[in-house]
Design a protein around this motif. Sequence first.
Motif, PDB file in Angstrom:
ATOM      1  N   SER A 158       0.827  -1.209   0.000  1.00  0.00           N
ATOM      2  CA  SER A 158       0.000   0.000   0.000  1.00  0.00           C
ATOM      3  C   SER A 158       0.861   1.259   0.000  1.00  0.00           C
ATOM      4  O   SER A 158       0.564   2.233  -0.688  1.00  0.00           O
ATOM      5  N   LEU A 159       1.931   1.231   0.779  1.00  0.00           N
ATOM      6  CA  LEU A 159       2.847   2.370   0.838  1.00  0.00           C
ATOM      7  C   LEU A 159       3.504   2.608  -0.516  1.00  0.00           C
ATOM      8  O   LEU A 159       3.631   3.757  -0.967  1.00  0.00           O
ATOM      9  N   TYR A 160       3.919   1.545  -1.157  1.00  0.00           N
ATOM     10  CA  TYR A 160       4.527   1.608  -2.499  1.00  0.00           C
ATOM     11  C   TYR A 160       3.548   2.264  -3.466  1.00  0.00           C
ATOM     12  O   TYR A 160       3.900   3.211  -4.204  1.00  0.00           O
ATOM     13  N   ALA A 161       2.315   1.785  -3.461  1.00  0.00           N
ATOM     14  CA  ALA A 161       1.294   2.338  -4.355  1.00  0.00           C
ATOM     15  C   ALA A 161       0.993   3.801  -4.013  1.00  0.00           C
ATOM     16  O   ALA A 161       0.843   4.650  -4.902  1.00  0.00           O
ATOM     17  N   TYR A 162       0.900   4.091  -2.732  1.00  0.00           N
ATOM     18  CA  TYR A 162       0.582   5.456  -2.295  1.00  0.00           C
ATOM     19  C   TYR A 162       1.646   6.442  -2.789  1.00  0.00           C
ATOM     20  O   TYR A 162       1.329   7.561  -3.212  1.00  0.00           O
ATOM     21  N   CYS A 163       2.898   6.042  -2.725  1.00  0.00           N
ATOM     22  CA  CYS A 163       3.977   6.915  -3.188  1.00  0.00           C
ATOM     23  C   CYS A 163       3.849   7.186  -4.684  1.00  0.00           C
ATOM     24  O   CYS A 163       4.164   8.297  -5.139  1.00  0.00           O
ATOM     25  N   TRP A 164       3.370   6.207  -5.446  1.00  0.00           N
ATOM     26  CA  TRP A 164       3.135   6.464  -6.873  1.00  0.00           C
ATOM     27  C   TRP A 164       1.997   7.462  -7.065  1.00  0.00           C
ATOM     28  O   TRP A 164       2.043   8.284  -7.983  1.00  0.00           O
ATOM     29  N   THR A 165       0.991   7.407  -6.212  1.00  0.00           N
ATOM     30  CA  THR A 165      -0.074   8.413  -6.323  1.00  0.00           C
ATOM     31  C   THR A 165       0.458   9.801  -5.995  1.00  0.00           C
ATOM     32  O   THR A 165       0.034  10.795  -6.579  1.00  0.00           O
ATOM     33  N   GLU A 166       1.403   9.880  -5.054  1.00  0.00           N
ATOM     34  CA  GLU A 166       2.034  11.153  -4.731  1.00  0.00           C
ATOM     35  C   GLU A 166       2.867  11.661  -5.899  1.00  0.00           C
ATOM     36  O   GLU A 166       3.100  12.880  -6.022  1.00  0.00           O
ATOM     37  N   CYS A 167       3.309  10.744  -6.740  1.00  0.00           N
ATOM     38  CA  CYS A 167       4.067  11.111  -7.947  1.00  0.00           C
ATOM     39  C   CYS A 167       3.141  11.309  -9.149  1.00  0.00           C
ATOM     40  O   CYS A 167       3.616  11.454 -10.287  1.00  0.00           O
ATOM     41  N   ASP A 168       1.808  11.297  -8.899  1.00  0.00           N
ATOM     42  CA  ASP A 168       0.797  11.469  -9.948  1.00  0.00           C
ATOM     43  C   ASP A 168       0.887  10.405 -11.033  1.00  0.00           C
ATOM     44  O   ASP A 168       0.674  10.682 -12.222  1.00  0.00           O
ATOM     45  N   ASP A 169       1.215   9.172 -10.616  1.00  0.00           N
ATOM     46  CA  ASP A 169       1.267   8.051 -11.560  1.00  0.00           C
ATOM     47  C   ASP A 169       0.303   6.969 -11.065  1.00  0.00           C
ATOM     48  O   ASP A 169       0.704   6.003 -10.407  1.00  0.00           O
ATOM     49  N   LEU A 170      -0.978   7.142 -11.379  1.00  0.00           N
ATOM     50  CA  LEU A 170      -1.993   6.205 -10.904  1.00  0.00           C
ATOM     51  C   LEU A 170      -1.856   4.839 -11.558  1.00  0.00           C
ATOM     52  O   LEU A 170      -2.216   3.820 -10.968  1.00  0.00           O
ATOM     53  N   GLY A 171      -1.331   4.825 -12.776  1.00  0.00           N
ATOM     54  CA  GLY A 171      -1.135   3.548 -13.464  1.00  0.00           C
ATOM     55  C   GLY A 171      -0.175   2.650 -12.705  1.00  0.00           C
ATOM     56  O   GLY A 171      -0.457   1.458 -12.488  1.00  0.00           O
ATOM     57  N   GLN A 172       0.945   3.213 -12.299  1.00  0.00           N
ATOM     58  CA  GLN A 172       1.917   2.444 -11.516  1.00  0.00           C
ATOM     59  C   GLN A 172       1.321   2.026 -10.175  1.00  0.00           C
ATOM     60  O   GLN A 172       1.551   0.914  -9.693  1.00  0.00           O
ATOM     61  N   ALA A 173       0.552   2.935  -9.553  1.00  0.00           N
ATOM     62  CA  ALA A 173      -0.059   2.630  -8.252  1.00  0.00           C
ATOM     63  C   ALA A 173      -0.989   1.428  -8.362  1.00  0.00           C
ATOM     64  O   ALA A 173      -0.962   0.517  -7.510  1.00  0.00           O
ATOM     65  N   LYS A 174      -1.824   1.390  -9.393  1.00  0.00           N
ATOM     66  CA  LYS A 174      -2.748   0.273  -9.590  1.00  0.00           C
ATOM     67  C   LYS A 174      -1.992  -1.027  -9.839  1.00  0.00           C
ATOM     68  O   LYS A 174      -2.376  -2.091  -9.323  1.00  0.00           O
ATOM     69  N   GLN A 175      -0.933  -0.953 -10.628  1.00  0.00           N
ATOM     70  CA  GLN A 175      -0.140  -2.151 -10.908  1.00  0.00           C
ATOM     71  C   GLN A 175       0.469  -2.724  -9.631  1.00  0.00           C
ATOM     72  O   GLN A 175       0.491  -3.945  -9.430  1.00  0.00           O
TER      73      GLN A 175
END
Length: 241
Positions: A158-175
């Motif tokens: 979840s933390l990994y995904a959340y950091c991608w959302t902070e980077c405005d990369d929702l695609g990476q977060a979902k993956q």
Amino acid sequence: MYNFLISGGVALAVIAILIVTGLSWWWAVLIGMLLFAGAFLLISRLIMKKVMAIMETANRDLQGQRVEKAIRELKDALAYSKWQMYVEGQINSQIGMVYYLKRDFSNAFPYLEKSFPKNWVAMGMLAISYMKRNKRDKMKETFEKAVQWSGKESLLWSLYAYCWTECDDLGQAKQVLERGLKKLPGDEKLKASLDALQEGKKMKMKGYGEMWLQFHLERQSVIMKQQAAAMGGMKRRIVRR
């Protein structure tokens, strides 16, 4: 590493003595290898016992809010890193986490950089530090190393995904969340966060409680609201009793 050198020196000395006294070389080597293993294990246990004692003392000081004293004790324990493999990484992880928790991020960073990969909390803090420095490649590399060792930790994914959302990369977060669900099928927290992202909403991290808050990614206003709500619930339970 002193442990390896001492154990190896003992083994080689015994092998040489046994061969000189007439014992066949393969028996001498076998005995030497057994002595090496025994000496290495004994020294390892002695060193780790000393290290664990220091870490327990430091933990008690942290619980007593004697943070600077705890940090000094942990730094003193680094002297044992020359004796035993992985000691340095474990102690650096602890020092980095203490600095990070007290929001001293500049002092935390160099210690977190030398963290033990199996300490996923320290690795998560390091990845966040890279993210805040706009080093996304290093952030990703750190998280990938962490999930390789600790793939069963729901909060780590979840933390990994959340950091991608902070980077405005929702695609990476979902993956990342999808990968996490493959490792932890049926994990409700990961599924709720993935559903939220697919609906265009924010990830749901509140369910992780204090473990989530230690990473200092929530705004202070949100933390204060959560603490106020918790205190309110506690007061209601006390009144009912």
